[in-house]
Design a protein around this motif. Structure first.
Motif, short mmCIF file in Angstrom:
data_model
loop_
_atom_site.label_atom_id
_atom_site.label_comp_id
_atom_site.label_asym_id
_atom_site.label_seq_id
_atom_site.Cartn_x
_atom_site.Cartn_y
_atom_site.Cartn_z
N LEU A 21 0.83 -1.22 0.00
CA LEU A 21 0.00 0.00 0.00
C LEU A 21 0.87 1.27 0.00
CD1 LEU A 21 -3.05 0.67 0.07
CD2 LEU A 21 -2.80 1.06 2.52
N LYS A 22 1.94 1.27 0.75
CA LYS A 22 2.88 2.39 0.82
C LYS A 22 2.18 3.70 1.21
CE LYS A 22 4.43 1.48 -3.40
NZ LYS A 22 3.83 0.19 -3.74
N ALA A 23 1.41 3.63 2.30
CA ALA A 23 0.73 4.83 2.80
C ALA A 23 1.62 5.56 3.78
CB ALA A 23 -0.58 4.44 3.47
N ASP A 24 1.43 6.88 3.88
CA ASP A 24 2.30 7.67 4.75
C ASP A 24 2.10 7.34 6.23
OD1 ASP A 24 -0.19 8.77 4.78
OD2 ASP A 24 0.39 10.73 4.00
N ILE A 25 0.99 6.64 6.56
CA ILE A 25 0.73 6.35 7.98
C ILE A 25 1.07 4.91 8.35
CG2 ILE A 25 -1.07 8.09 8.37
CD1 ILE A 25 -2.65 5.08 7.87
N CYS A 26 1.44 4.10 7.36
CA CYS A 26 1.58 2.65 7.60
C CYS A 26 2.48 2.32 8.80
CB CYS A 26 2.14 1.96 6.37
SG CYS A 26 0.87 1.61 5.13
N GLU A 27 3.61 3.00 8.91
CA GLU A 27 4.57 2.60 9.94
C GLU A 27 4.24 3.17 11.32
OE1 GLU A 27 7.92 3.62 7.56
OE2 GLU A 27 8.39 1.53 7.15
N LYS A 28 3.77 4.43 11.34
CA LYS A 28 3.57 5.06 12.65
C LYS A 28 2.18 4.80 13.22
CE LYS A 28 6.79 8.55 11.27
NZ LYS A 28 6.85 9.84 10.59
N THR A 29 1.16 4.88 12.38
CA THR A 29 -0.21 4.72 12.89
C THR A 29 -1.00 3.79 11.97
OG1 THR A 29 -0.69 6.80 11.73
CG2 THR A 29 -0.45 6.94 14.11
N CYS A 30 -0.57 2.56 11.91
CA CYS A 30 -1.21 1.57 11.04
C CYS A 30 -2.70 1.41 11.42
CB CYS A 30 -0.49 0.23 11.16
SG CYS A 30 -1.35 -1.10 10.32
N LEU A 31 -3.56 1.62 10.45
CA LEU A 31 -5.00 1.58 10.73
C LEU A 31 -5.48 0.15 11.02
CD1 LEU A 31 -6.41 4.11 8.10
CD2 LEU A 31 -5.70 4.52 10.45
N LEU A 32 -4.88 -0.82 10.32
CA LEU A 32 -5.27 -2.21 10.57
C LEU A 32 -4.89 -2.61 11.99
CD1 LEU A 32 -4.30 -3.98 7.21
CD2 LEU A 32 -6.59 -3.69 8.12
N ARG A 33 -3.72 -2.17 12.42
CA ARG A 33 -3.26 -2.49 13.77
C ARG A 33 -4.20 -1.84 14.81
NH1 ARG A 33 1.72 -4.44 15.38
NH2 ARG A 33 2.61 -3.99 13.33
N GLN A 34 -4.58 -0.58 14.52
CA GLN A 34 -5.52 0.13 15.42
C GLN A 34 -6.82 -0.65 15.54
OE1 GLN A 34 -6.40 4.29 14.67
NE2 GLN A 34 -4.25 4.72 14.31
N THR A 35 -7.31 -1.12 14.39
CA THR A 35 -8.57 -1.86 14.38
C THR A 35 -8.42 -3.15 15.18
OG1 THR A 35 -9.10 -0.97 12.22
CG2 THR A 35 -10.28 -2.95 12.85
N GLN A 36 -7.29 -3.81 15.01
CA GLN A 36 -7.06 -5.06 15.73
C GLN A 36 -6.99 -4.82 17.23
OE1 GLN A 36 -3.28 -6.98 15.99
NE2 GLN A 36 -4.03 -8.77 14.89
N GLU A 37 -6.31 -3.72 17.61
CA GLU A 37 -6.13 -3.44 19.05
C GLU A 37 -7.42 -2.97 19.72
OE1 GLU A 37 -1.39 -2.38 18.70
OE2 GLU A 37 -2.82 -0.75 19.07
N THR A 38 -8.19 -2.17 19.01
CA THR A 38 -9.40 -1.61 19.63
C THR A 38 -10.63 -2.46 19.36
OG1 THR A 38 -9.90 -0.28 17.68
CG2 THR A 38 -8.49 0.75 19.35
N GLY A 39 -10.57 -3.26 18.31
CA GLY A 39 -11.73 -4.05 17.93
C GLY A 39 -12.76 -3.24 17.17
#
Lengths: 133, 457
Positions: free
Chosen positions: B58-76
């Motif tokens: 994907l190469k998004a500017d947020i991938c490394e610092k604020t990964c949205l998938l990771r946020q979703t996994q952590e918060t549900g």
């Protein structure tokens, strides 16, 4: 010669524009290598290119970067090797040993763009062994 | 690599027929499915993408610092329509709107995540085009008076004349001065700004004209003044109404003779800078009061632009608020989507004595309290929640009578129109006699004639 590699968690940062830090490797005339960390200043591509130029960077090995950023870096007289991935140390070694054109060192689907944009295939010798340091 | 679930041919066809990019990842963030739209948007083929870490595809500017998938996994919690920028395989940086959700197996255990994304380059271009109609250089407005100023600005810039900008503090005088400079033939020269009101007389003199070595005790070497630094460019003299009578004389001489003498020098130096002066006071009144020299006033007042305060161009408030929200999102790496209707009502009912600067500060403050979602009334400063405005902000209040509401509405429209009943009637689409009747019936007290006749522009 000074080489800069923007990084994140020990790996080449996936996106140059989003990277905050970089490793700068300098080859001294007596053959020693000096390695240090620098912050990447500026948020615009132009500011970043100017900062790299101010640091005397000759080669930038980085992850994905936009065309506008690539143009500015190259316009600053810096040789660009973009769309690279992998652990920083391994990438630097591969560059020194002139084997950075392997598929594993490029972001998926980006090798052709990297070679076209960074003119990687035009390399003829190991740049770290050159006399232009 | 072992797939997290197998897709049927029908499911693959369905996935490929979706216009949005869709990919799934396993628990190690490696891509397991990648649809056709995802290939088209990222420029990465399915064969290249499958099995690779999603951030490298994907190469998004947020991938490394604020990964949205990771946020979703952590918060549900799923993430919906977050705008980020990605870099395609061809090196184009494009905006995409991303949504994420957790993938679960039949037993409800998380087995990975799914991300959908949509290229919003076209929407962004259209939005910029629409905004472009209401912007001039860095100034945003759809107010008719401001649009008139935009119309004359190119000719004014080309003329090279001295310009006087009058307007309350925070109305954008320096932005206008910069716009005039940028549109003029001097644009390649420097733009030098001096706040005349912030410096004592002696300091202002040395700042403006510079000094020669030995001019005073600490003058070890020559120092060029702002006039010298603005050579072939523009010198912006802010708060000109605050300078002392002695300084007024010196400035008048420069404007008349186009030369000046640095402190301690006996030789005149040509002043080759365009002058743009600004003040938050009415210079004409200062002249009448004897506080500002009439001859200097006429020297400066070659072309005079009066910038309306924000309360007289409230139609710009949503436009400006949106601009500041986007700016803050970019600076603070946030994704505040906008401002709620209730919060906007709070802002609309405020007078904004500090004008656009005050609005900018209000938005900046709301960013501290607003973590996600739109800005709500409670994110705004408390002074915007006064009893007069709280019913507009959706906060509990005593219910006003219809008569009170009508009076309050009419007063706000009259005020916005500089108490001009003709303009107010025209804006409301009613006959002037109807307006007069309503003013009388509602007992609205208009300001005295002197106050009313004061030009608002």
């Amino acid at each position: 010669m000074k080489i800069a590699v923007p990084f994140w968690n020990g790996h080449v940062a996936t996106v140059f524009e989003a990277a905050d830090e970089m490793v700068v490797i300098e080859n001294l005339p007596e053959g020693d290598r000096v390695q240090r960390m620098e912050f990447l200043k500026g948020s615009s591509p132009l500011d970043r290119a100017v900062h790299l130029k101010d640091l005397g960077i000759d080669v930038l090995i980085c992850g994905a970067l936009s065309r506008s950023a690539a143009h500015r870096v190259e316009a600053a007289g810096i040789r660009l090797i973009p769309f690279v991935r992998g652990p920083v140390e391994e990438v630097i070694d591969a560059f020194r040993e002139d084997r950075l054109d392997g598929e594993r060192y490029f972001l998926p689907g980006c090798r052709a763009m990297a070679q076209n944009q960074g003119k990687l295939c035009r390399r003829r010798r190991n740049p770290l062994e050159g006399s232009d340091s | 690599m072992k797939p997290i679930f197998s897709m049927t041919r029908t499911e693959n066809i369905i996935l490929d027929s979706i216009a949005d990019g869709v990919f799934t990842v396993d628990r190690d963030w490696r891509i397991t499915t990648f649809n056709r739209a995802a290939e088209q948007i990222t420029g990465v083929s399915r064969g290249d993408a499958i099995g690779q870490p999603c951030k490298e595809v994907l190469k998004a500017d947020i991938c490394e610092k604020t990964c949205l998938l990771r946020q979703t996994q952590e918060t549900g919690r799923p993430i919906v329509n977050r705008t980020v920028r990605i870099i395609t395989a061809s090196g184009h940086r494009i905006p995409v709107s991303i949504s994420t959700a957790i993938l679960k197996d039949e037993s409800g255990n998380a087995i990975g995540a799914v991300e959908t994304f949509r290229d919003i380059s076209v929407e962004e271009k259209l939005r910029k085009k629409i905004q472009g109609r209401y912007s001039f250089e860095d100034i945003l407005s759809k107010n008719p008076r401001m649009q008139q100023l935009f119309d004359i600005l190119p000719d004014l810039a080309a003329s090279g004349s001295t310009v006087l900008l009058e307007g309350e503090s925070g109305t954008g005088k320096e932005l206008f001065a910069r716009a005039i400079h940028n549109l003029s033939s001097r644009k390649s020269g420097p733009f030098i700004a001096v706040n005349c009101g912030a410096l004592p007389d002696t300091l202002l003199e040395s700042e403006l004209f510079g000094y020669k070595a030995g001019a005073f005790t600490d003058a070890k070497r020559d120092k060029p003044g702002r006039f010298r630094r603005a050579e072939k460019g523009t010198l912006f003299l802010d708060e000109i109404g605050d300078i002392s009578p002695a300084m007024q004389v010196r400035l008048l001489r420069v404007l008349q003779e186009r030369t000046y003498e640095p402190l301690g020098s006996v030789e005149s130096v040509p002043a080759d800078a365009r002058i743009i002066a600004a003040t938050n006071r009415r210079l004409e009144d200062l002249v009448h009061e004897g506080k500002f020299r009439e001859d200097l006033y006429y020297r400066i007042n070659v072309v005079r632009l009066v910038l309306p305060p924000l309360r007289e161009r409230m139609e710009d408030l949503p436009l400006l608020a949106d601009h500041f929200i986007r700016h803050m999102n970019a600076v603070q790496n946030k994704d505040i989507p906008g401002i709620s209707d209730d919060a906007m009502a709070c802002l609309m009912s405020h007078e904004f004595p500090g004008n656009i600067r005050e609005l900018e500060n209000v938005i900046e403050r709301s960013f501290i309290l607003c973590k996600s979602g739109p800005i709500l009334p409670q994110h705004l400063p408390e002074f915007l929640w006064t009893r007069e405005t709280d019913e507009l902000c959706g906060l509990p209040a005593e219910t006003p009578t219809i008569k009170q509401m009508e009076a309050s509405f009419l007063i706000s429209v009259l005020r916005r129109n500089g108490w001009s009943r003709m303009k107010t009637a025209s804006q409301l689409g009613i006959h002037k006699s109807t307006l007069f009747r309503k003013i009388r019936a509602l007992g609205i007290q208009l300001p005295d004639r002197k106050e009313r006749d004061k030009p608002v522009a």
